[in-house]
Design an enzyme around this catalytic site. Structure first.
Site, PDB file in Angstrom:
ATOM      1  N   TYR A 271     -11.929  -3.066  -3.419  1.00 61.02           N
ATOM      2  CA  TYR A 271     -12.487  -3.228  -2.072  1.00 61.02           C
ATOM      3  C   TYR A 271     -14.022  -3.210  -2.073  1.00 61.02           C
ATOM      4  CZ  TYR A 271      -8.022  -2.971   0.455  1.00 61.02           C
ATOM      5  OH  TYR A 271      -6.770  -3.242   0.975  1.00 61.02           O
TER       6      TYR A 271
ATOM      7  N   HIS B 243      -1.635  -5.443   1.513  1.00 57.34           N
ATOM      8  CA  HIS B 243      -2.853  -6.227   1.292  1.00 57.34           C
ATOM      9  C   HIS B 243      -2.486  -7.629   0.820  1.00 57.34           C
ATOM     10  CE1 HIS B 243      -6.589  -7.681  -0.540  1.00 57.34           C
ATOM     11  NE2 HIS B 243      -5.840  -8.011  -1.571  1.00 57.34           N
TER      12      HIS B 243
ATOM     13  N   LYS C 229       0.836  -1.203   0.000  1.00 56.21           N
ATOM     14  CA  LYS C 229       0.000   0.000   0.000  1.00 56.21           C
ATOM     15  C   LYS C 229       0.873   1.255   0.000  1.00 56.21           C
ATOM     16  CE  LYS C 229      -3.798  -2.461   2.320  1.00 56.21           C
ATOM     17  NZ  LYS C 229      -4.607  -2.611   3.564  1.00 56.21           N
TER      18      LYS C 229
END
Ligand code: ATP
Ligand code: MG
Length: 137
Positions: free
Chosen positions: A49, A115, A9
């Protein structure tokens, strides 16, 4: 062979953790099959997401993911989805064991460095989204 989608990220990139994170997966014995350094658009982050769109933190999460470049990767190996999640550590950094990536490098759930796909099925879905032409393209 099993594959998973891993993304460093924006905070992980900005803090200079790319090398360390790649090294942890390499040393474990997994194979890097695809990697790209990229900025993602808001609509793309929302798609990635999508399952969390009803959560109160969704808008903040999307802003976080688009706040700077990310490193998108496909890793391959035996049980790489579950083992990858164990290397990453718990979602909430205060619950992540020392020795895991989040346990070692994060304190905020909203800036938790990395992630990883949470199931083989979602791994396939995410690899398809991030690498529509295949991991090596
Ligand atoms: P990821 O999908 O990013 O690997 P995860 O599977 O461990 O993380 P999810 O439940 O899928 O956890 O949540 C996705 C991301 O949303 C988290 O990694 C975190 O960055 C963010 N997030 C989760 N809960 C919160 C919260 N309460 N406040 C702010 N951000 C949150
Ligand atoms: Mg998740």
């Amino acid at each position: 062979m099993e594959q998973t989608f891993i993304m460093i990220k924006p905070d992980g990139v900005q803090r200079g953790l790319i090398g360390d994170i790649i090294s942890r997966f390499e040393k474990k014995g997994f194979y890097l099959k695809g990697m790209k350094f990229m900025n993602v658009e808001r609509s793309f982050a929302q798609k990635h997401y999508a399952d969390l769109s009803a959560q109160p933190f969704f808008a903040k999460l999307v802003e976080y993911i688009i706040s700077g470049p990310v490193v998108a990767m496909v890793w391959e190996g035996k049980d790489v989805v579950l083992t990858g999640r164990r290397i990453i550590g718990a979602t909430r950094p205060w619950e992540a064991a020392p020795g895991t990536i989040r346990g070692d490098y994060a304190v905020e759930v909203s800036r938790n460095v990395i992630h990883g796909s949470d199931s083989v099925e979602n791994g396939k879905k995410e690899i398809g989204l991030w690498f529509p032409d295949g991991p090596s393209e």
